[in-house]
Design a protein around this motif. Structure first.
Motif, PDB file in Angstrom:
ATOM      1  N   ASP A  44       0.806  -1.227   0.000  1.00  0.00           N
ATOM      2  CA  ASP A  44       0.000   0.000   0.000  1.00  0.00           C
ATOM      3  C   ASP A  44       0.836   1.273   0.000  1.00  0.00           C
ATOM      4  N   ASN A  45       2.139   1.157   0.181  1.00  0.00           N
ATOM      5  CA  ASN A  45       2.998   2.329   0.360  1.00  0.00           C
ATOM      6  C   ASN A  45       4.198   2.257  -0.565  1.00  0.00           C
ATOM      7  N   GLN A  46       4.367   3.294  -1.346  1.00  0.00           N
ATOM      8  CA  GLN A  46       5.509   3.361  -2.260  1.00  0.00           C
ATOM      9  C   GLN A  46       6.715   4.025  -1.624  1.00  0.00           C
ATOM     10  N   SER A  47       6.535   4.602  -0.466  1.00  0.00           N
ATOM     11  CA  SER A  47       7.647   5.271   0.205  1.00  0.00           C
ATOM     12  C   SER A  47       7.710   4.819   1.654  1.00  0.00           C
ATOM     13  N   ASN A  48       8.764   5.190   2.298  1.00  0.00           N
ATOM     14  CA  ASN A  48       8.981   4.844   3.695  1.00  0.00           C
ATOM     15  C   ASN A  48       8.626   6.058   4.568  1.00  0.00           C
ATOM     16  N   ARG A  49       7.425   6.621   4.365  1.00  0.00           N
ATOM     17  CA  ARG A  49       7.064   7.841   5.075  1.00  0.00           C
ATOM     18  C   ARG A  49       6.644   7.611   6.509  1.00  0.00           C
ATOM     19  N   PHE A  50       6.258   6.389   6.862  1.00  0.00           N
ATOM     20  CA  PHE A  50       5.871   6.075   8.232  1.00  0.00           C
ATOM     21  C   PHE A  50       6.984   5.254   8.879  1.00  0.00           C
ATOM     22  N   GLN A  51       7.320   5.588  10.127  1.00  0.00           N
ATOM     23  CA  GLN A  51       8.308   4.828  10.881  1.00  0.00           C
ATOM     24  C   GLN A  51       7.823   4.644  12.312  1.00  0.00           C
ATOM     25  N   THR A  52       8.329   3.599  12.952  1.00  0.00           N
ATOM     26  CA  THR A  52       8.017   3.359  14.353  1.00  0.00           C
ATOM     27  C   THR A  52       8.823   4.326  15.220  1.00  0.00           C
ATOM     28  N   TYR A  53       8.552   4.281  16.512  1.00  0.00           N
ATOM     29  CA  TYR A  53       9.265   5.156  17.447  1.00  0.00           C
ATOM     30  C   TYR A  53      10.763   4.836  17.510  1.00  0.00           C
ATOM     31  N   ARG A  54      11.160   3.675  17.042  1.00  0.00           N
ATOM     32  CA  ARG A  54      12.594   3.325  16.977  1.00  0.00           C
ATOM     33  C   ARG A  54      13.106   3.369  15.540  1.00  0.00           C
TER      34      ARG A  54
END
Length: 140
Positions: A44-54
């Motif tokens: 669903d995502n073409q980029s790495n725009r979301f990251q976890t808190y780590r």
């Protein structure tokens, strides 16, 4: 966050599927109009725009995941053959700490401050699923 806050941030959901509201690649589940689960898939995502808190995001390596989160995890295989790496985290004030799966809080029912972070990986992270323990138990 509330559903209203998410709507203000991302706009109206793109679609609703299996009780997950999708906002441009981010799927969210609610209980009583409060967010209880986030779900991201590399499909669903073409980029790495979301990251976890780590600072782990879709496409990051398994080695990077383990370096950032450590060894207190459960390894499972899902029905698609992907390795699933699951962590339980506990909220202490404003801090999140990884806890062992033998932590007494898991057995005593004190789950208000406990959350899961589940990653599907092959050579890289392909799915990130974050939620409270009640939401993962409802999925099983």
């Amino acid at each position: 966050m509330t559903k209203q806050e998410i709507t203000e941030l991302y706009g109206k959901e793109d679609k609703i599927q299996f009780n997950l509201y999708q906002y441009g690649g981010l799927r969210i589940a609610y209980r009583d109009d409060v967010v209880v689960q986030f779900f991201l898939s590399i499909n669903d995502n073409q980029s790495n725009r979301f990251q976890t808190y780590r600072e782990i995001g879709l496409g990051d390596s398994l080695e990077q995941l383990l370096a950032n989160y450590g060894e207190k995890h459960a390894n499972l295989s899902d029905s698609y053959g992907a390795t699933r790496i699951t962590y339980i985290v506990k909220k202490n004030g404003n801090e999140l700490e990884t806890v062992d799966f033998n932590d007494p809080a898991l057995k005593t029912g004190d789950k208000k401050s406990l959350y899961f972070i589940d990653f599907a990986c092959d050579a890289e992270v392909t799915v990130i699923n974050i939620g409270d323990l009640e939401s993962i138990q409802n999925m099983q």
